[in-house]
Design a protein around this motif. Structure first.
Motif, PDB file in Angstrom:
ATOM      1  N   ALA A  58       0.833  -1.192   0.000  1.00 29.24           N
ATOM      2  CA  ALA A  58       0.000   0.000   0.000  1.00 29.24           C
ATOM      3  C   ALA A  58       0.874   1.250   0.000  1.00 29.24           C
ATOM      4  O   ALA A  58       1.842   1.343   0.753  1.00 29.24           O
ATOM      5  N   ALA A  59       0.513   2.199  -0.843  1.00 25.58           N
ATOM      6  CA  ALA A  59       1.260   3.454  -0.895  1.00 25.58           C
ATOM      7  C   ALA A  59       0.944   4.284   0.337  1.00 25.58           C
ATOM      8  O   ALA A  59      -0.215   4.419   0.730  1.00 25.58           O
ATOM      9  N   ILE A  60       1.967   4.845   0.937  1.00 25.35           N
ATOM     10  CA  ILE A  60       1.779   5.703   2.105  1.00 25.35           C
ATOM     11  C   ILE A  60       1.315   7.071   1.611  1.00 25.35           C
ATOM     12  O   ILE A  60       1.981   7.683   0.769  1.00 25.35           O
ATOM     13  N   PRO A  61       0.186   7.582   2.094  1.00 22.52           N
ATOM     14  CA  PRO A  61      -0.280   8.901   1.663  1.00 22.52           C
ATOM     15  C   PRO A  61       0.771   9.971   1.956  1.00 22.52           C
ATOM     16  O   PRO A  61       1.419   9.956   3.002  1.00 22.52           O
ATOM     17  N   ALA A  62       0.939  10.903   1.037  1.00 22.23           N
ATOM     18  CA  ALA A  62       1.966  11.936   1.180  1.00 22.23           C
ATOM     19  C   ALA A  62       1.774  12.759   2.448  1.00 22.23           C
ATOM     20  O   ALA A  62       2.754  13.200   3.066  1.00 22.23           O
ATOM     21  N   ALA A  63       0.535  12.957   2.862  1.00 24.12           N
ATOM     22  CA  ALA A  63       0.264  13.806   4.028  1.00 24.12           C
ATOM     23  C   ALA A  63       0.837  13.244   5.325  1.00 24.12           C
ATOM     24  O   ALA A  63       1.116  13.993   6.265  1.00 24.12           O
ATOM     25  N   VAL A  64       1.016  11.907   5.391  1.00 20.60           N
ATOM     26  CA  VAL A  64       1.566  11.298   6.610  1.00 20.60           C
ATOM     27  C   VAL A  64       2.963  10.733   6.386  1.00 20.60           C
ATOM     28  O   VAL A  64       3.587  10.231   7.328  1.00 20.60           O
ATOM     29  N   ASP A  65       3.454  10.822   5.158  1.00 19.74           N
ATOM     30  CA  ASP A  65       4.778  10.273   4.847  1.00 19.74           C
ATOM     31  C   ASP A  65       5.864  11.307   5.133  1.00 19.74           C
ATOM     32  O   ASP A  65       6.706  11.612   4.276  1.00 19.74           O
TER      33      ASP A  65
END
Length: 382
Positions: free
Chosen positions: A58-65
């Motif tokens: 699963a791709a980590i959302p940019a907002a929490v990465d």
């Protein structure tokens, strides 16, 4: 027991509806509805968690990465329950690579509101709120939401603010589980002492159930009521309970104590043991490692406590906040399922909170608020 009818939960629900209480929670959504990421299609199957293989893909959302600054604004930090709740928050935020800033108001709602303003002014990425009341916090919470700062609250009445997720321990179920056990243990009759303090959202909910309980069991009589929330609640309760025992000195004067907060239960238990009055039974709410030690002591009057894992509350609340930051939908309300932990179900050897999965059915880590990308985020910061 001969005097106890077998209807319980259904009568409680009906009675709650008849009381006409306002500002009540609708039924809590299931763990599944609390975990669906916004990246899934609306008709995609909902899953409470993700397999390790799926999570790593699963791709980590940019907002929490990226490193996030999270504020925890607490009304108080009294007792071991609060300490273990805080540990759960710290653990989860750390696993996600975030920085946690803790603000403790020491029971002062004005100070708590000021701390909330400070967190907003510092432009934190998300805010966790622990207890407090809407009358003091709602303006600040509304300002946070308007500024685009997600908020997740625990054990308060901030449900009127749009966009805020409010979680709790399902205080109605907590209270009913403990009170039902109390009634069964004393055959539905006898004098009881009630230790309680108002002014806190969870206490107010638990008290509503207690008032129904007294009507359900007319042969159970309240003969004394006291309680206060102080920096030394357990010690103060012990002194007050000692005075009650002197006022009612004879065996049989008091059948049981209802203490819907573990700080109250600790104080009452110690007073009863010191006075040699262990025929009196104590029933409480909330649990910690320290509480378990008291429950397991020889001849302990503390017979049971209805509880959820305080550390797990902190973890679930933190995960909901990260879901909000990631742009996922979260429910307006969520209640963790409580469990009754009884003295007679525990082993002879001492146990701690992490051992309870072996002795209490259903006790353990909640799978609520888990998105497929979370395991990947944790792995990145391991």
């Amino acid at each position: 027991m001969k005097t106890i009818n077998k209807w319980m939960s259904a009568s409680l629900v009906a009675a709650l509806l008849l009381t006409g209480c306002t500002n009540e929670q609708p039924p809590a959504p299931s763990a599944q509805s609390a975990t669906s990421p916004s990246s899934q299609p609306a008709d995609a199957p909902q899953q409470p968690g993700a397999s390790p293989a799926a999570a790593t893909q699963a791709a980590i959302p940019a907002a929490v990465d990226k490193p996030l600054k999270i504020a925890l604004v607490s009304e108080f930090s009294i007792g071991t329950f609060s300490a273990q709740y805080l540990q759960g928050v710290k653990e989860q935020v750390s696993k996600f690579g975030g920085e946690l800033v803790v603000y403790n108001a020491d029971g002062d709602l004005g100070k708590m509101a000021a701390h909330l303003d400070t967190a907003i002014n510092q432009k934190v990425d998300g805010i966790l709120i622990n207890h407090g009341r809407a009358e003091a916090l709602q303006p600040g919470v509304e300002r946070a939401v308007k500024a685009g700062i997600p908020v997740v609250a625990f054990d308060n009445d901030l449900d009127q603010v749009e966009g805020v997720t409010v979680i709790d321990q399902d205080d109605y179920s907590l209270a009913w589980q403990g009170l039902k056990n109390l009634a069964q243990s004393i055959d539905g009759k006898g004098n009881i002492v009630y230790i309680w303090v108002g002014g806190f959202a969870p206490m107010e909910k638990r008290n509503r159930v207690y008032e129904i309980f007294l009507k359900r069991y007319p042969n159970i009589k309240e003969i004394a009521r006291f309680g206060s929330a102080t920096p030394n609640t357990a010690l103060d309760t012990q002194a007050q309970m000692d005075a009650i025992l002197k006022k009612f000195p004879n065996k049989g004067d008091i059948a049981a104590v209802w203490a819907p907060w573990d700080e109250f239960a600790k104080g009452a238990t110690r007073a009863i043991k010191a006075a040699g009055r262990t025929e009196i039974k104590v029933f409480g709410i909330d649990l910690s490692d320290e509480d378990l030690q008291l429950i397991q002591e020889p001849n302990s009057p503390w017979k049971a406590s209805a509880a959820t894992d305080p550390a797990d509350i902190g973890r679930v609340q933190s995960r909901f906040l990260y879901q909000k930051i990631a742009g996922e939908h979260t429910p307006k309300y969520f209640s963790l399922d409580p469990h009754l932990v009884s003295q007679d179900k525990l082993p002879d050897q001492p146990v701690n909170m992490s051992d309870l999965t072996q002795y209490v059915s259903g006790w353990g880590r909640s799978d609520a608020a888990i998105s497929p990308w979370m395991a990947a985020l944790e792995a990145k910061h391991k």
